[in-house]
Write a protein that holds these residues in place. Sequence first.
Motif, mmCIF file in Angstrom:
data_model
loop_
_atom_site.group_PDB
_atom_site.id
_atom_site.type_symbol
_atom_site.label_atom_id
_atom_site.label_comp_id
_atom_site.label_asym_id
_atom_site.label_seq_id
_atom_site.Cartn_x
_atom_site.Cartn_y
_atom_site.Cartn_z
ATOM 1 N N ASP A 50 -4.672 12.857 -6.121
ATOM 2 C CA ASP A 50 -5.424 13.503 -7.209
ATOM 3 C C ASP A 50 -6.498 12.569 -7.750
ATOM 4 O OD1 ASP A 50 -3.711 15.571 -6.884
ATOM 5 O OD2 ASP A 50 -2.513 15.174 -8.684
ATOM 6 N N ALA A 51 -6.226 11.252 -7.692
ATOM 7 C CA ALA A 51 -7.194 10.283 -8.232
ATOM 8 C C ALA A 51 -8.236 9.892 -7.180
ATOM 9 C CB ALA A 51 -6.459 9.041 -8.727
ATOM 10 N N GLY A 52 -8.196 10.545 -6.019
ATOM 11 C CA GLY A 52 -9.242 10.315 -5.012
ATOM 12 C C GLY A 52 -9.006 9.105 -4.126
ATOM 13 N N LEU A 53 -7.801 8.546 -4.146
ATOM 14 C CA LEU A 53 -7.507 7.433 -3.232
ATOM 15 C C LEU A 53 -7.311 7.989 -1.818
ATOM 16 C CD1 LEU A 53 -4.993 5.424 -5.465
ATOM 17 C CD2 LEU A 53 -7.358 4.812 -4.912
ATOM 18 N N ALA A 54 -7.615 7.166 -0.816
ATOM 19 C CA ALA A 54 -7.475 7.628 0.562
ATOM 20 C C ALA A 54 -6.000 7.804 0.893
ATOM 21 C CB ALA A 54 -8.118 6.618 1.511
ATOM 22 N N VAL A 55 -5.675 8.981 1.431
ATOM 23 C CA VAL A 55 -4.287 9.349 1.710
ATOM 24 C C VAL A 55 -4.219 10.045 3.072
ATOM 25 C CG1 VAL A 55 -2.600 11.106 1.039
ATOM 26 C CG2 VAL A 55 -3.497 9.568 -0.693
ATOM 27 N N ASP A 56 -3.256 9.673 3.904
ATOM 28 C CA ASP A 56 -3.058 10.357 5.189
ATOM 29 C C ASP A 56 -1.642 10.013 5.645
ATOM 30 O OD1 ASP A 56 -3.124 11.455 7.686
ATOM 31 O OD2 ASP A 56 -4.475 9.962 8.549
ATOM 32 N N ASP A 57 -0.707 10.900 5.457
ATOM 33 C CA ASP A 57 0.713 10.604 5.664
ATOM 34 C C ASP A 57 1.072 9.292 4.954
ATOM 35 O OD1 ASP A 57 3.372 10.629 6.488
ATOM 36 O OD2 ASP A 57 2.932 9.493 8.305
ATOM 37 N N GLY A 58 0.802 9.244 3.668
ATOM 38 C CA GLY A 58 1.036 8.030 2.882
ATOM 39 C C GLY A 58 -0.268 7.580 2.243
ATOM 40 N N ILE A 59 -0.121 6.696 1.273
ATOM 41 C CA ILE A 59 -1.310 6.135 0.621
ATOM 42 C C ILE A 59 -1.829 5.040 1.552
ATOM 43 C CG2 ILE A 59 -2.163 4.970 -1.454
ATOM 44 C CD1 ILE A 59 0.390 6.158 -2.891
ATOM 45 N N LEU A 60 -3.074 5.158 1.972
ATOM 46 C CA LEU A 60 -3.597 4.216 2.960
ATOM 47 C C LEU A 60 -3.913 2.882 2.293
ATOM 48 C CD1 LEU A 60 -5.938 6.525 5.065
ATOM 49 C CD2 LEU A 60 -3.643 5.697 5.632
ATOM 50 N N VAL A 61 -3.425 1.817 2.907
ATOM 51 C CA VAL A 61 -3.690 0.472 2.378
ATOM 52 C C VAL A 61 -4.168 -0.426 3.520
ATOM 53 C CG1 VAL A 61 -2.005 0.615 0.487
ATOM 54 C CG2 VAL A 61 -1.272 -0.248 2.719
ATOM 55 N N ASP A 62 -4.798 -1.548 3.140
ATOM 56 C CA ASP A 62 -5.241 -2.509 4.150
ATOM 57 C C ASP A 62 -4.137 -3.549 4.377
ATOM 58 O OD1 ASP A 62 -5.340 -4.337 2.055
ATOM 59 O OD2 ASP A 62 -7.532 -4.410 1.944
ATOM 60 N N ALA A 63 -4.472 -4.598 5.113
ATOM 61 C CA ALA A 63 -3.454 -5.600 5.465
ATOM 62 C C ALA A 63 -2.901 -6.309 4.227
ATOM 63 C CB ALA A 63 -4.058 -6.621 6.417
ATOM 64 N N PHE A 64 -3.645 -6.246 3.098
ATOM 65 C CA PHE A 64 -3.181 -6.862 1.848
ATOM 66 C C PHE A 64 -2.530 -5.814 0.924
ATOM 67 C CE2 PHE A 64 -6.272 -9.670 3.669
ATOM 68 C CZ PHE A 64 -5.736 -10.928 3.452
ATOM 69 N N LEU A 65 -2.289 -4.643 1.479
ATOM 70 C CA LEU A 65 -1.638 -3.536 0.770
ATOM 71 C C LEU A 65 -2.496 -2.977 -0.367
ATOM 72 C CD1 LEU A 65 1.978 -5.075 0.707
ATOM 73 C CD2 LEU A 65 0.908 -3.656 2.481
ATOM 74 N N ARG A 66 -3.819 -3.197 -0.236
ATOM 75 C CA ARG A 66 -4.781 -2.670 -1.208
ATOM 76 C C ARG A 66 -5.184 -1.266 -0.792
ATOM 77 N NH1 ARG A 66 -8.455 -7.614 -1.332
ATOM 78 N NH2 ARG A 66 -8.697 -6.828 0.770
ATOM 79 N N THR A 67 -5.235 -0.357 -1.746
ATOM 80 C CA THR A 67 -5.703 1.001 -1.448
ATOM 81 C C THR A 67 -7.227 0.983 -1.362
ATOM 82 O OG1 THR A 67 -6.043 1.628 -3.751
ATOM 83 C CG2 THR A 67 -3.808 1.924 -2.862
ATOM 84 N N SER A 68 -7.820 2.179 -1.284
ATOM 85 C CA SER A 68 -9.283 2.250 -1.233
ATOM 86 C C SER A 68 -9.915 1.814 -2.559
ATOM 87 C CB SER A 68 -9.732 3.660 -0.836
ATOM 88 O OG SER A 68 -9.053 4.622 -1.619
ATOM 89 N N ASP A 69 -9.106 1.598 -3.592
ATOM 90 C CA ASP A 69 -9.569 1.016 -4.866
ATOM 91 C C ASP A 69 -8.963 -0.389 -4.962
ATOM 92 O OD1 ASP A 69 -9.748 0.111 -7.495
ATOM 93 O OD2 ASP A 69 -9.397 2.106 -8.363
ATOM 94 N N PRO A 70 -9.775 -1.447 -5.000
ATOM 95 C CA PRO A 70 -9.216 -2.802 -4.981
ATOM 96 C C PRO A 70 -8.327 -3.147 -6.172
ATOM 97 C CG PRO A 70 -11.643 -2.844 -5.152
ATOM 98 C CD PRO A 70 -11.235 -1.403 -4.978
ATOM 99 N N ALA A 71 -8.362 -2.358 -7.242
ATOM 100 C CA ALA A 71 -7.469 -2.627 -8.381
ATOM 101 C C ALA A 71 -6.120 -1.943 -8.220
ATOM 102 C CB ALA A 71 -8.124 -2.157 -9.687
ATOM 103 N N VAL A 72 -5.955 -1.208 -7.118
ATOM 104 C CA VAL A 72 -4.727 -0.436 -6.929
ATOM 105 C C VAL A 72 -4.097 -0.803 -5.586
ATOM 106 C CG1 VAL A 72 -3.695 1.867 -6.871
ATOM 107 C CG2 VAL A 72 -5.776 1.474 -8.216
#
Length: 413
Positions: free
Chosen positions: A252-274
């Motif tokens: 709902d908050a517009g974070l990237a999601v695809d079978d789970g909340i997508l994160v990078d290797a540092f477990l950061r979502t598409s918003d670096p504060a989350v």
Amino acid sequence: MAAPSVVVIGAGQAGSDTAAALRSQGFGGRITLVGAEGVLPYQRPPLSKQFLAGTRSSTDLALRPASFHTAQDIEFVGQDPAVRLDRAGARVLLASGRSLGYQHLVLALGARPRRLTVPGAGLDGVLTLRTLTDAGRLRDGMRDAGHLLVIGGGFVGLEVAATARAAGLEVTVVEAGARLLARSVSGAMSAHLLAEHRAHGVRVLLSREVTALRGDGAGHVREAELDGGERIAADLVVVGIGALPEVGPAADAGLAVDDGILVDAFLRTSDPAVHAVGDCARFPGPHTGRPVRLESVQNAADQARCVAATLCGNPRPYAALPWFWTEQYGLRLQIAGLGDGHDRVLTVGDPSTGRFSLLCYRGRQLLATESVNQPADHMITRRLMGAGGPLPAPEEAARPGFGFKAFQQAASV
Ligand SMILES: Cc1cc2nc3c(=O)[nH]c(=O)nc-3n(C[C@H](O)[C@H](O)[C@H](O)COP(=O)(O)OP(=O)(O)OC[C@H]3O[C@@H](n4cnc5c(N)ncnc54)[C@H](O)[C@@H]3O)c2cc1C
């Protein structure tokens, strides 16, 4: 300047461990741990095992006592789910109307059981198992039930089947796939578990589907209809057909999601504060070369420590070796690594003794070990795989008399 603040949403394994790891790694700012359930964070694995069997009580399951939160200055907010993330304003709105500001937000939302969609799925006595409340309901149901139907031959379903059988219920497991635990273990381990359940008197039906559930006049389930028309008695049904990641507030908050909340290797979502951790997060699997979402205590706990390190100023990519365990009857299966894509399975030990390990190779690479009542094999392979080797080549592991203890001793000389 105000102290930095971290809000952790989701007070399960990953959320509770994140809060604890932040403090143990030296975070000095505010920590708020927000949960949807009305109890302190607890362990889920016993819900299908000791809690269901009645050998552990709900108070035994707490991950940390209330006093821990006070002593560590962690504010625990229970029974007040986050309903909206305002990323632009860096605030989280809770169901109670309370609004929490954050500098860093950690989403540890977990997963929820996939629902059955056949007619009759809403009848009384048709249950899923994720929470302590679910487990209490199932335990109560088992007291009066004669015949339990488990839909789905995954870990949760098989553990419930084993516990219920040990409690004296007639148990049928209906699995749509051609083998048990097809996504999680080798074919040889599926066959071993199938034989174990059948030896304990569980009726296991493979490649079969439940097409409808039927109830009595009071709306309580009484029987199931399978494809092909067969009917089986069932006065209690557990639906164990997998879990879906909890992503609602993130999506709902517009974070990237695809079978789970997508994160990078540092477990950061598409918003670096989350950041996102645990069952709800899909991350680049260092051991698979593709994004994965894992549902295990190991993954939740290790990701919690990893994200805490980042927030304490020591970022490192998440690279922990996946491992998992399950208990069914007297069988403890421990898995190190991820075996998907293996093309060869070697056996170390004699399965007829109930103590052995299966080694899953792709080519010459050991991808995973599956150890049954062989904790030493599990610990050694877990340590070696985690350290990047040395690991036995297939021809070495295939030699009669091969053992991991001797291999480790020889390797460390
Ligand atoms: C019956 C059962 C048996 C299991 N057995 C094993 C086992 O033997 N070995 C193993 O390794 N793993 C096992 N697991 C899996 C393991 O328990 C999970 O992988 C682990 O709990 C994941 O932790 P988590 O914190 O990501 O999710 P969870 O523990 O599910 O915690 C997520 C929490 O977030 C809360 N939440 C969701 N949305 C919101 C919101 N909007 N606001 C606030 N809170 C929210 C949820 O209510 C929940 O309390 C088992 C799971 C189950 C259900």
